[in-house]
Design an enzyme around this catalytic site. Structure first.
Site, PDB file in Angstrom:
ATOM      1  N   GLY A  13       0.833  -1.204   0.000  1.00 42.30           N
ATOM      2  CA  GLY A  13       0.000   0.000   0.000  1.00 42.30           C
ATOM      3  C   GLY A  13       0.861   1.244   0.000  1.00 42.30           C
ATOM      4  N   GLY A  14       1.955   1.193  -0.759  1.00 40.09           N
ATOM      5  CA  GLY A  14       2.927   2.293  -0.748  1.00 40.09           C
ATOM      6  C   GLY A  14       2.858   3.211  -1.945  1.00 40.09           C
ATOM      7  CB  THR A  15       1.116   3.164  -5.078  1.00 41.16           C
ATOM      8  OG1 THR A  15      -0.165   2.620  -4.741  1.00 41.16           O
ATOM      9  CG2 THR A  15       2.080   2.041  -5.443  1.00 41.16           C
ATOM     10  CB  SER A  16      -1.982   6.441  -2.725  1.00 42.41           C
ATOM     11  OG  SER A  16      -2.645   5.429  -1.992  1.00 42.41           O
ATOM     12  N   GLY A  17      -1.022   8.052  -0.340  1.00 44.54           N
ATOM     13  CA  GLY A  17      -1.236   8.381   1.061  1.00 44.54           C
ATOM     14  C   GLY A  17      -0.019   8.233   1.948  1.00 44.54           C
ATOM     15  CB  ILE A  18       0.259   6.853   5.399  1.00 40.54           C
ATOM     16  CG1 ILE A  18      -0.804   7.736   6.048  1.00 40.54           C
ATOM     17  CG2 ILE A  18       1.374   6.579   6.405  1.00 40.54           C
ATOM     18  CD1 ILE A  18      -1.549   7.051   7.187  1.00 40.54           C
ATOM     19  N   GLY A  19       1.661   5.583   2.893  1.00 41.10           N
ATOM     20  CA  GLY A  19       2.712   4.704   2.388  1.00 41.10           C
ATOM     21  C   GLY A  19       3.631   5.386   1.401  1.00 41.10           C
ATOM     22  CB  SER A 136      -7.626   2.290  11.711  1.00 43.21           C
ATOM     23  OG  SER A 136      -8.613   3.303  11.794  1.00 43.21           O
ATOM     24  CE1 TYR A 149     -10.247   0.023   7.570  1.00 44.67           C
ATOM     25  CE2 TYR A 149     -10.880   1.543   9.313  1.00 44.67           C
ATOM     26  CZ  TYR A 149      -9.978   1.128   8.352  1.00 44.67           C
ATOM     27  OH  TYR A 149      -8.796   1.813   8.196  1.00 44.67           O
TER      28      TYR A 149
END
Length: 246
Positions: A13-19, A136, A149
Site C-alpha cells: 500500500g505504498g503507492t498513495s497516502g501515508i505509504g 486504525s 473495518y
C-alpha cells in the site's frame, strides 16, 4: 548518511497516502524501497515520484496467492531491513446491511492478507529488521457503521503482539501505527458531501482541531522502521491529533 542508508524497505500500500509519503522520505534518507499498490493510477503516480531504482508493482493483499507472489517478487532484493504492512481496504455499513461478501473482502484484505504476507516474508527479514503494521483508531472508536473495518484493524493489533513475541529472538521488532483522521485518498469511496461532513465532525473532537497529513503519520512509521526505535517492540503508536485521549 541518512537513517536508511544501505537499507531495503518493502511497503505494501505504498503507492498513495501515508505509504507513498513514507517511501519518498526513505529514499531521501538513503534507502531503497519496494512498494505495492492496486490502482493503476496510483502505481503510475508512484513510479513518477520515486527514483528509477524503486520497485513498484501491483499486488492485491486480499487474494489467496498475493503473499507468495509478493515474496517471490521481492526475493531479488536480497533481504529486507524493514517491512511496512500498510495496504488496507475500507468500507462502512450498518449491522443490518452487512453481508458475507462485505465481511469477507474486508477481512481478507486487512487481516488475512498481512498474516499471510508476514508468513511468506519472514525468512527474507534480516536479523534486527523492523516490521510495522498499519491499524486504525477505528479499532477503538466504536463507530456504529464501522464494525467490520474496526474488527479487521483490531485483529492487526493482536497479531502484531504475537509477531513481536515470535520474532524477538531474531532481533526483529514488530510495532503498530495507529492513524486517526489523516488527509489521504483512503476515504475516496465516500460521496464528497459525506466525506466532508465526516471529517468536519471528527476535527471538532480533536485536541489539535485539524486533520493530520500523510507525512506526519509516515514520520512515526519511519521512526519505528529505523534504528532510532531499536528497543521498541510490541507497541502501538497513535497518530491521531488527540482523538483517542477523549
Amino acid at each position: 548518511m541518512g537513517r536508511f542508508t544501505g537499507k531495503r524497505i518493502l511497503i505494501t500500500g505504498g503507492t498513495s497516502g501515508i505509504g507513498l509519503a513514507g517511501a519518498i522520505r526513505i529514499v531521501e534518507e538513503g534507502g531503497t524501497v519496494a512498494v505495492t499498490g492496486l490502482s493503476r493510477a496510483h502505481l503510475d503516480d508512484a513510479r513518477r515520484k520515486l527514483p528509477a531504482g524503486a520497485l513498484v508493482f501491483q499486488n492485491d493483499a486480499s487474494q489467496p496467492t498475493a503473499a507468495e507472489e509478493l515474496a517471490n517478487t521481492v526475493a531479488t532484493l536480497g533481504g529486507l531491513d524493514g517491512l511496512w504492512l500498510n495496504a488496507g481496504y475500507a468500507r462502512v455499513a450498518g449491522i443490518e446491511d452487512t453481508r458475507f461478501e462485505f465481511f469477507d473482502r474486508m477481512m481478507n484484505a486487512n487481516a488475512r492478507g498481512p498474516m499471510l504476507q508476514i508468513a511468506s516474508l519472514a525468512n527474507q527479514l534480516k536479523p534486527g529488521a523492523s516490521v510495522v503494521l498499519t491499524s486504525s483508531t477505528s479499532a477503538y472508536e466504536a463507530a456504529p457503521m464501522a464494525s467490520v473495518y474496526a474488527a479487521s484493524k483490531g485483529a492487526l493489533i493482536s497479531m502484531a503482539r504475537c509477531f513481536a513475541a515470535a520474532m524477538g529472538e531474531r532481533g526483529i521488532r514488530v510495532n503498530v501505527l495507529v492513524p486517526g483522521p489523516i488527509e489521504s485518498p483512503f476515504r475516496s469511496f465516500m460521496l464528497e458531501s459525506m466525506r466532508k461532513e465526516f471529517e468536519e465532525g471528527v476535527v471538532n473532537r480533536l485536541a489539535l482541531k485539524r486533520m493530520g497529513t500523510a507525512s506526519e503519520a509516515a514520520a512515526v512509521a519511519l521512526f519505528l522502521l529505523s534504528d532510532d526505535a531499536a528497543y521498541v517492540t510490541g507497541s502501538q503508536y497513535a497518530v491521531d491529533g488527540g482523538l483517542m485521549m477523549r
